[in-house]
Design an enzyme around this catalytic site. Structure first.
Site, short mmCIF file in Angstrom:
data_model
loop_
_atom_site.label_atom_id
_atom_site.label_comp_id
_atom_site.label_asym_id
_atom_site.label_seq_id
_atom_site.Cartn_x
_atom_site.Cartn_y
_atom_site.Cartn_z
N HIS A 59 0.83 -1.21 0.00
CA HIS A 59 0.00 0.00 0.00
C HIS A 59 0.87 1.25 0.00
O HIS A 59 2.04 1.20 0.32
CB HIS A 59 -0.91 0.01 1.23
CG HIS A 59 -0.13 0.00 2.51
ND1 HIS A 59 0.39 -1.16 3.05
CD2 HIS A 59 0.24 1.01 3.35
CE1 HIS A 59 1.05 -0.86 4.17
NE2 HIS A 59 0.98 0.45 4.35
N HIS A 82 5.34 6.26 -1.37
CA HIS A 82 6.11 5.04 -1.59
C HIS A 82 5.30 3.80 -1.23
O HIS A 82 4.28 3.90 -0.54
CB HIS A 82 7.40 5.06 -0.77
CG HIS A 82 7.16 4.92 0.71
ND1 HIS A 82 6.76 5.98 1.48
CD2 HIS A 82 7.25 3.84 1.53
CE1 HIS A 82 6.62 5.56 2.74
NE2 HIS A 82 6.91 4.26 2.80
#
Length: 172
Positions: free
Chosen positions: A34, A117
């Site tokens: 995620h 990220h």
């Protein structure tokens, strides 16, 4: 109860991230790959989480679906030994993150600067980090997809995370 707000990438990108996470991320079994929009926060008040969900619905309406581009392997070393797919920042990602950290949301400033990220390795020793980072950087990444939703997650007693509610971007 602990909550967090994330974007789950496509199955293709999740499969790629998981091919590394299986070996290098102790959180592999607890949460799918995620991009974190809002780090963990706590509330035990059902009314409060419903209020937060209402605020997230309003935030989602402000933003249209957008392009997510993962374009390189990077690391947070020397701060910590985390290796990740770097995601290109864009106005939508920045806006979502800022709105979820504004005074009218929960009012808590983010602990770190926002670096979009997807983590693929963490909690590595220095030697392990050096080896894994060196080999992953040579492989690289170049992936683009359209993101049209984000998710409010909650943490179960066993430490794993599950979706509380999903919010679609755009004016429905």
């Amino acid at each position: 109860m602990n909550y967090g707000i994330v974007i789950f990438p496509s199955k293709k990108l999740q499969d790629l991230a998981n091919s590394y996470r299986k070996r290098y991320d102790p959180h592999y079994a607890l949460v799918p790959p995620h991009l974190t929009l809002r780090n963990v926060f706590s509330t035990d008040d059902d009314g409060h989480i419903k209020e937060i969900a209402d605020k997230l619905r309003n935030i989602a309406k402000k933003y249209d679906p957008f392009n997510l581009k993962a374009y390189k392997i990077s690391s947070f070393q020397p701060v910590n030994n985390v290796i990740y797919f770097k995601v290109d920042s864009n106005p939508e990602l920045e806006g979502l993150h800022n709105d979820m950290h504004g005074p009218e949301f929960l009012g808590l400033e983010p602990e770190y600067a926002f670096v979009p990220h997807i983590t693929v390795a963490q909690k590595l020793s220095n030697d392990e980090h050096s080896d894994v980072y060196g080999s992953l950087r040579m492989l690289g990444i170049d992936h683009e997809e359209i993101v049209d939703r984000f998710h409010l997650l909650y943490q179960l007693e066993n430490g794993s995370w599950t979706v509380y509610e999903t919010f679609r971007l755009g004016k429905d």
